[in-house]
Design a protein around this motif. Structure first.
Motif, PDB file in Angstrom:
ATOM      1  N   ASP A   7      43.669  50.752  40.073  1.00 35.40           N
ATOM      2  CA  ASP A   7      42.749  50.004  40.922  1.00 35.40           C
ATOM      3  C   ASP A   7      42.341  48.728  40.193  1.00 35.40           C
ATOM      4  OD1 ASP A   7      41.074  49.952  43.424  1.00 35.40           O
ATOM      5  OD2 ASP A   7      39.486  49.768  41.926  1.00 35.40           O
ATOM      6  N   GLU A   9      39.383  45.445  40.461  1.00 38.04           N
ATOM      7  CA  GLU A   9      38.236  44.783  41.058  1.00 38.04           C
ATOM      8  C   GLU A   9      38.482  43.288  40.893  1.00 38.04           C
ATOM      9  OE1 GLU A   9      36.057  46.398  42.836  1.00 38.04           O
ATOM     10  OE2 GLU A   9      36.882  48.318  42.211  1.00 38.04           O
ATOM     11  N   HIS A  56      30.499  45.305  43.189  1.00 38.93           N
ATOM     12  CA  HIS A  56      30.951  45.933  41.943  1.00 38.93           C
ATOM     13  C   HIS A  56      29.932  45.853  40.811  1.00 38.93           C
ATOM     14  CE1 HIS A  56      32.066  41.868  40.788  1.00 38.93           C
ATOM     15  NE2 HIS A  56      33.060  41.834  41.645  1.00 38.93           N
ATOM     16  N   ARG A 137      32.562  55.037  47.528  1.00 41.91           N
ATOM     17  CA  ARG A 137      33.288  54.227  46.548  1.00 41.91           C
ATOM     18  C   ARG A 137      32.306  53.303  45.841  1.00 41.91           C
ATOM     19  NH1 ARG A 137      39.156  54.409  46.616  1.00 41.91           N
ATOM     20  NH2 ARG A 137      39.496  56.452  47.496  1.00 41.91           N
ATOM     21  N   HIS A 139      33.218  50.865  43.749  1.00 40.97           N
ATOM     22  CA  HIS A 139      33.818  49.549  43.494  1.00 40.97           C
ATOM     23  C   HIS A 139      33.779  49.180  42.020  1.00 40.97           C
ATOM     24  CE1 HIS A 139      34.554  48.886  47.699  1.00 40.97           C
ATOM     25  NE2 HIS A 139      33.322  49.295  47.932  1.00 40.97           N
ATOM     26  N   GLN A 143      36.230  54.387  38.307  1.00 46.13           N
ATOM     27  CA  GLN A 143      35.602  55.332  39.229  1.00 46.13           C
ATOM     28  C   GLN A 143      36.397  55.417  40.530  1.00 46.13           C
ATOM     29  OE1 GLN A 143      31.755  53.466  39.177  1.00 46.13           O
ATOM     30  NE2 GLN A 143      30.927  54.999  37.788  1.00 46.13           N
ATOM     31  N   ASP A 144      36.903  54.286  40.990  1.00 43.78           N
ATOM     32  CA  ASP A 144      37.715  54.292  42.208  1.00 43.78           C
ATOM     33  C   ASP A 144      39.065  54.979  41.980  1.00 43.78           C
ATOM     34  OD1 ASP A 144      35.637  53.087  43.526  1.00 43.78           O
ATOM     35  OD2 ASP A 144      36.612  51.142  43.757  1.00 43.78           O
ATOM     36  N   ASP A 147      38.321  58.635  42.194  1.00 45.00           N
ATOM     37  CA  ASP A 147      38.147  59.030  43.598  1.00 45.00           C
ATOM     38  C   ASP A 147      39.498  59.104  44.314  1.00 45.00           C
ATOM     39  OD1 ASP A 147      35.400  59.197  43.287  1.00 45.00           O
ATOM     40  OD2 ASP A 147      35.009  57.214  44.135  1.00 45.00           O
TER      41      ASP A 147
END
Length: 163
Positions: A7, A9, A56, A137, A139, A143-144, A147
């Protein structure tokens, strides 16, 4: 094949946005990485979306202080992920930002990216989307990723129970 989830950001969702945080994890091996990218390491990375910052929770000053250079980010990703395929649940966005990162430093990525359809059937993808919508979520990249892994594993458990 070990599945690696990733992922990113970004500074915003606009055409001038760029990646600011990267995370990836391979549940099978336990290997993972998560880091910030210093936007000041690329002179033309000036776009900043206040709404994205609110989502975020990362401000530009923190990224400048704690982030690594874009060049170091590309090197770190290539060294760890050479020849691998990374799975994203937002391939259009994540691949855009990953291309922007590597193009900014004039380096080619030594890995590929794919969407969830590479590992989930159409039916399982629909089930994944229902689970993902119910998740809160945060963001933040790692962590995303966590998930994403939980949602894919939930669908995969259902798949093996149905077999």
């Amino acid at each position: 094949m070990d599945i690696i989830y990733m992922d990113l950001e970004a500074s915003g969702l606009g055409a001038e946005s760029y990646p600011i945080e990267v995370a990836w994890k391979c549940p099978a091996t336990g290997l993972s990485d998560n880091f910030f990218i210093n936007p000041d390491s690329i002179s033309h990375w000036r776009y900043w979306d206040e709404f994205a910052e609110e989502l975020h929770g990362l401000d530009r000053e923190r990224l400048v202080t704690e982030g690594i250079s874009a060049e170091a980010a590309c090197q770190r990703l290539n060294e760890a992920l050479k020849g691998k395929t990374l799975i994203s649940d937002a391939l259009e966005f994540d691949s855009f930002w990953m291309r922007r990162l590597f193009k900014a430093v004039g380096v080619s990525s030594e890995f590929t990216m794919a969407g969830l359809e590479a590992i989930l059937s159409a039916e399982r993808l629909i089930q994944y989307r229902f689970i993902a919508r119910s998740q809160f979520r945060r963001h933040r990249a790692m962590q995303d990723v966590d998930d994403l892994i939980l949602a894919v594993e939930a669908v995969s458990v259902e798949q093996t129970e149905d077999s």
